[in-house]
Write an enzyme that holds these catalytic residues in place. Structure first.
Site, PDB file in Angstrom:
ATOM      1  N   ARG A   1       3.394   2.646  -7.814  1.00 33.02           N
ATOM      2  CA  ARG A   1       3.035   4.049  -7.572  1.00 33.02           C
ATOM      3  C   ARG A   1       1.953   4.120  -6.503  1.00 33.02           C
ATOM      4  O   ARG A   1       1.419   5.180  -6.213  1.00 33.02           O
ATOM      5  CB  ARG A   1       2.553   4.706  -8.872  1.00 33.02           C
ATOM      6  CG  ARG A   1       3.657   4.742  -9.917  1.00 33.02           C
ATOM      7  CD  ARG A   1       3.317   5.541 -11.146  1.00 33.02           C
ATOM      8  NE  ARG A   1       4.243   5.202 -12.224  1.00 33.02           N
ATOM      9  CZ  ARG A   1       5.459   5.711 -12.366  1.00 33.02           C
ATOM     10  NH1 ARG A   1       5.898   6.605 -11.508  1.00 33.02           N
ATOM     11  NH2 ARG A   1       6.237   5.325 -13.359  1.00 33.02           N
TER      12      ARG A   1
ATOM     13  N   ASP B   1       2.718  -8.913  -8.296  1.00 37.02           N
ATOM     14  CA  ASP B   1       1.555  -9.012  -9.174  1.00 37.02           C
ATOM     15  C   ASP B   1       0.594  -9.948  -8.462  1.00 37.02           C
ATOM     16  O   ASP B   1       1.021 -10.934  -7.851  1.00 37.02           O
ATOM     17  CB  ASP B   1       1.942  -9.570 -10.544  1.00 37.02           C
ATOM     18  CG  ASP B   1       0.787  -9.441 -11.537  1.00 37.02           C
ATOM     19  OD1 ASP B   1       0.098  -8.399 -11.514  1.00 37.02           O
ATOM     20  OD2 ASP B   1       0.563 -10.369 -12.318  1.00 37.02           O
TER      21      ASP B   1
ATOM     22  N   HIS C   1      -2.140 -12.692   1.060  1.00 39.26           N
ATOM     23  CA  HIS C   1      -1.266 -13.248   0.027  1.00 39.26           C
ATOM     24  C   HIS C   1      -0.043 -12.347  -0.187  1.00 39.26           C
ATOM     25  O   HIS C   1       1.079 -12.819  -0.272  1.00 39.26           O
ATOM     26  CB  HIS C   1      -2.061 -13.412  -1.269  1.00 39.26           C
ATOM     27  CG  HIS C   1      -2.888 -12.218  -1.649  1.00 39.26           C
ATOM     28  ND1 HIS C   1      -3.704 -11.571  -0.747  1.00 39.26           N
ATOM     29  CD2 HIS C   1      -3.006 -11.523  -2.812  1.00 39.26           C
ATOM     30  CE1 HIS C   1      -4.290 -10.553  -1.353  1.00 39.26           C
ATOM     31  NE2 HIS C   1      -3.879 -10.501  -2.602  1.00 39.26           N
TER      32      HIS C   1
HETATM   33  P1  IMP Z   1      -2.251  -5.895  -9.907  1.00 39.68           P
HETATM   34  O1  IMP Z   1      -2.322  -4.505  -9.400  1.00 39.68           O
HETATM   35  O2  IMP Z   1      -1.852  -6.065 -11.309  1.00 39.68           O
HETATM   36  O3  IMP Z   1      -1.499  -6.799  -8.968  1.00 39.68           O
HETATM   37  O4  IMP Z   1      -3.781  -6.401  -9.962  1.00 39.68           O
HETATM   38  C1  IMP Z   1      -4.351  -6.917  -8.867  1.00 39.68           C
HETATM   39  C2  IMP Z   1      -5.840  -7.068  -9.096  1.00 39.68           C
HETATM   40  O5  IMP Z   1      -6.235  -8.265  -8.448  1.00 39.68           O
HETATM   41  C3  IMP Z   1      -6.591  -5.917  -8.423  1.00 39.68           C
HETATM   42  O6  IMP Z   1      -7.060  -5.013  -9.353  1.00 39.68           O
HETATM   43  C4  IMP Z   1      -7.725  -6.634  -7.746  1.00 39.68           C
HETATM   44  O7  IMP Z   1      -8.779  -6.715  -8.643  1.00 39.68           O
HETATM   45  C5  IMP Z   1      -7.211  -8.036  -7.489  1.00 39.68           C
HETATM   46  N1  IMP Z   1      -6.595  -8.153  -6.145  1.00 39.68           N
HETATM   47  C6  IMP Z   1      -5.304  -8.444  -5.860  1.00 39.68           C
HETATM   48  N2  IMP Z   1      -5.085  -8.437  -4.542  1.00 39.68           N
HETATM   49  C7  IMP Z   1      -6.263  -8.125  -3.979  1.00 39.68           C
HETATM   50  C8  IMP Z   1      -6.650  -7.934  -2.618  1.00 39.68           C
HETATM   51  O8  IMP Z   1      -5.866  -8.011  -1.674  1.00 39.68           O
HETATM   52  N3  IMP Z   1      -7.934  -7.600  -2.439  1.00 39.68           N
HETATM   53  C9  IMP Z   1      -8.826  -7.472  -3.443  1.00 39.68           C
HETATM   54  N4  IMP Z   1      -8.522  -7.614  -4.722  1.00 39.68           N
HETATM   55  C10 IMP Z   1      -7.234  -7.948  -4.999  1.00 39.68           C
END
Ligand code: IMP
Length: 227
Positions: A13, A76, A211
């Site tokens: 979203r 993820d 990443h």
């Molecule tokens: P997702 O939305 O479940 O993939 O959670 C990803 C979490 O990992 C986010 O809330 C961030 O805390 C951290 N994270 C993942 N990718 C990034 C990035 O590119 N920059 C900063 N934090 C990231």
């Protein structure tokens, strides 16, 4: 499946992720339209219950492929800190727990906790990496008889094909935040070979090395084969 207007659902979203994925497919010459979940208001919220990024990305991609009947991509991601034995990992978004719920900004509370945990860690031991898994799930077409599922795994029921790939960005963590772009742990993360944090880069600069960018570009090659 073929044709110039294949549609792919990105299980998010977050409005920013859709153009990012669309640009990657367009650059790779893949004629597909990326749509987000805003057009599917009844799409299920999929809890991230798996212990790995790949497992969680697959859970989301499968659920959204089943719900929409379209090929679905999900990601993820999180931060792995060497000194914390790879944590926060899949707990990155929830690292400060209920303490973070009470804070005005949960991302800031998560970042602050990691900084506190590394307070006594010298620069040479502050290695970390951002990791993203990107999953693709293609639904079995209506009328397909059994035997087309992606695996023996009951969780993959109704899925004709699936794949999951990972992207990693190595770097190190500062002892104070710098920069106002990005989100999450960006203000303390400096990629290898850089002097700026990812919060001091433009979105395009970060996407080129991130990443998530790496994982999405790998997955684009898989999509090319199945669309
Ligand atoms: P997702 O939305 O479940 O993939 O959670 C990803 C979490 O990992 C986010 O809330 C961030 O805390 C951290 N994270 C993942 N990718 C990034 C990035 O590119 N920059 C900063 N934090 C990231």
């Amino acid at each position: 499946m073929s044709g110039a207007h294949a549609r792919v659902v990105l299980a998010t979203r977050n409005a920013k992720k859709v153009p990012e994925m669309q640009a990657i497919l367009t650059e790779a010459g893949i004629p597909a339209e990326v749509v987000g979940l805003t057009g599917f208001p009844d799409a299920p919220e999929v809890p991230e219950t798996e212990p790995t990024f790949a497992g969680n990305a697959l859970l989301k991609a499968r659920a959204i492929a089943r719900h929409t009947g379209l090929p679905a991509v999900a990601d993820d991601s999180g931060l792995r800190v060497d000194e914390l034995n790879g944590m926060p990992g899949v707990l990155s978004a929830r690292w400060s727990g209920s303490f973070g719920d009470a804070a005005p900004d949960k991302d800031a509370a998560n970042l602050r906790l990691v900084l506190d945990q590394l307070a006594d860690t010298p620069a040479e031991r502050r290695g970390a990496e951002f990791v993203a898994a990107a999953a693709l799930a293609v639904p079995a077409r209506a009328g397909d008889a059994g035997g087309r599922d992606a695996g023996e795994d009951a969780a993959a029921e109704g899925i004709a094909l699936e794949d999951v790939v990972e992207g990693v960005l190595r770097g190190r963590l500062l002892d104070h935040p710098r920069g106002g772009n990005g989100f999450g742990y960006d203000p303390i993360f400096v990629p290898e070979g850089e002097t700026r944090t990812t919060a001091e880069m433009t979105a395009a600069e970060k996407n080129a090395i991130s990443h998530r960018g790496i994982a999405f570009r790998k997955l684009a090659e898989r999509l090319r084969e199945v669309l």
